[in-house]
Design a protein around this motif. Structure first.
Motif, PDB file in Angstrom:
ATOM      1  N   GLY A 128       0.815  -1.198   0.000  1.00  0.00           N
ATOM      2  CA  GLY A 128       0.000   0.000   0.000  1.00  0.00           C
ATOM      3  C   GLY A 128       0.857   1.258   0.000  1.00  0.00           C
ATOM      4  N   GLU A 129       1.976   1.208   0.749  1.00  0.00           N
ATOM      5  CA  GLU A 129       2.860   2.373   0.808  1.00  0.00           C
ATOM      6  C   GLU A 129       3.410   2.724  -0.564  1.00  0.00           C
ATOM      7  OE1 GLU A 129       3.926   0.100   4.700  1.00  0.00           O
ATOM      8  OE2 GLU A 129       3.024  -0.347   2.762  1.00  0.00           O
ATOM      9  N   LYS A 149       3.705  10.742  -1.157  1.00  0.00           N
ATOM     10  CA  LYS A 149       2.748  11.262  -0.166  1.00  0.00           C
ATOM     11  C   LYS A 149       2.706  10.386   1.082  1.00  0.00           C
ATOM     12  CE  LYS A 149      -0.806  11.117  -2.876  1.00  0.00           C
ATOM     13  NZ  LYS A 149      -2.198  11.255  -3.350  1.00  0.00           N
ATOM     14  N   LYS A 150       3.076   9.097   0.923  1.00  0.00           N
ATOM     15  CA  LYS A 150       3.121   8.133   2.033  1.00  0.00           C
ATOM     16  C   LYS A 150       1.749   7.708   2.539  1.00  0.00           C
ATOM     17  CE  LYS A 150       7.599   8.492   2.050  1.00  0.00           C
ATOM     18  NZ  LYS A 150       8.435   7.458   1.426  1.00  0.00           N
ATOM     19  N   THR A 151       0.693   8.334   2.060  1.00  0.00           N
ATOM     20  CA  THR A 151      -0.653   7.939   2.463  1.00  0.00           C
ATOM     21  C   THR A 151      -1.611   8.145   1.297  1.00  0.00           C
ATOM     22  OG1 THR A 151      -2.380   8.238   4.150  1.00  0.00           O
ATOM     23  CG2 THR A 151      -1.304  10.220   3.343  1.00  0.00           C
ATOM     24  N   GLY A 152      -2.733   7.439   1.300  1.00  0.00           N
ATOM     25  CA  GLY A 152      -3.671   7.547   0.189  1.00  0.00           C
ATOM     26  C   GLY A 152      -3.093   6.947  -1.081  1.00  0.00           C
ATOM     27  N   GLY A 176      -1.416  -4.569   0.019  1.00  0.00           N
ATOM     28  CA  GLY A 176      -1.382  -4.301   1.447  1.00  0.00           C
ATOM     29  C   GLY A 176      -2.190  -3.057   1.792  1.00  0.00           C
ATOM     30  N   GLY A 177      -2.307  -2.761   3.068  1.00  0.00           N
ATOM     31  CA  GLY A 177      -3.118  -1.621   3.495  1.00  0.00           C
ATOM     32  C   GLY A 177      -2.334  -0.515   4.162  1.00  0.00           C
TER      33      GLY A 177
END
Length: 233
Positions: free
Chosen positions: A12-13, A19-22, A50-51
C-alpha cells in the motif's frame, strides 16, 4: 520466458508514492499499464495489495489487536476497489474477492470462480487478507497463490531485492540474486513473515522480489528478467 499465472503483491505504501498515504494516481496507472501488457500477452494475473497507505497495524495500546487487524483488512479492500477501477479505466476486466461479505462491492472468495475469471483474462483482486486477525497480507498472498496454483509470487517493493544488511545503513550491503527460502526462515531476514515463508516452503512456491520503481519492472519480473532476488524453494 513468461510465467503462466502470477500473483502480484503490491504494498500500500508503494501505491501512495511520496505522499506516504492515500494513492498516487500516476503510480497506480503505471502499475495498471504494465499489468495490461501481461494480460494481453496471455499471462494470468491475481493481485494482493497491502493496506499500509491507510493503516499500519496496532498503533496504540488503546485499541485491541483484533480490531486493529480488522481495520487493516478493510484498508486492503479500499485499495483493491480503487486500483481495480483504474484497471477498468485502462480497459481491463476485473473482479474483487474477499473472505467476508462486503455488500455488493466484492464477492466471497471461491477458488473455482477465481480460476474461471483468470482463464477469461480478468485481473483477480484478492482483498481482505485471510479474513482473520493475526495474519498479514503476506500470509494471504502465500495462501491465495497456493490455492490458485500460481507459478510464482511477484513482490513489488520499494527496494530492488534481498540484501544481507540494510543498504540504507550499509553502502557495502550485498544483494542476493537467488536465496533459498530456508535461509530467510533461519536468519529471520524479515522479507516476508515467518508463517508465510513456511507456507511457501512447504508448498514449493517461489518468490521474486523486485523494485516497483524500476522501469517496466512488473513486466520484466513476469518475464523472469527483473534483476531482483529470486527466493527459491
Amino acid at each position: 520466458m513468461a510465467y503462466r499465472r502470477v500473483l502480484l503483491k503490491l504494498s500500500g505504501e508503494a501505491l501512495a508514492g511520496e505522499k506516504k498515504t492515500g494513492f498516487d494516481e500516476a503510480t497506480c496507472l503505471s502499475v495498471g499499464k504494465q499489468v495490461k501488457q501481461l494480460i494481453e500477452s496471455g499471462v494470468e494475473v491475481a493481485v494482493v495489495i497491502g493496506g499500509g497507505n491507510f493503516w499500519r497495524g496496532r498503533t496504540s495500546e488503546t485499541i485491541d489487536r483484533v480490531k486493529a487487524d480488522q481495520i487493516g483488512m478493510l484498508a486492503t479492500v479500499m485499495n483493491s476497489i480503487y486500483v481495480s477501477d483504474l484497471f477498468r479505466y485502462l480497459g481491463m476486466q476485473t473482479r474483487i474477492f474477499t473472505p467476508f461479505t462486503c455488500g455488493s462491492m466484492t464477492e466471497l472468495f471461491s477458488k473455482d470462480k477465481a480460476l474461471s475469471d483468470l482463464h477469461e483474462g480478468k485481473v483477480v483482486f484478492l482483498a481482505g487478507g485471510t479474513g482473520h486477525p493475526y495474519f498479514s497480507t503476506d500470509t494471504a498472498t502465500a495462501l491465495r497463490a497456493i490455492e490458485l496454483e500460481c507459478d510464482i509470487v511477484l513482490m513489488a517493493r520499494a527496494i530492488d531485492g534481498v540484501y544481507d544488511s540494510d543498504p540504507k545503513l550499509n553502502p557495502a550491503a550485498k544483494k542476493f540474486d537467488t536465496l533459498p527460502i530456508s535461509e530467510i526462515i533461519e536468519r529471520k531476514l524479515g522479507i516476508i513473515d515467518l508463517a508465510s515463508a513456511v507456507l511457501c516452503m512447504e508448498n514449493k512456491l517461489p518468490l521474486l522480489i523486485f523494485s516497483l520503481h524500476m522501469e517496466n519492472g512488473i513486466v520484466r519480473a513476469a518475464m523472469g528478467e527483473s534483476g531482483g532476488t529470486v527466493v527459491t524453494v
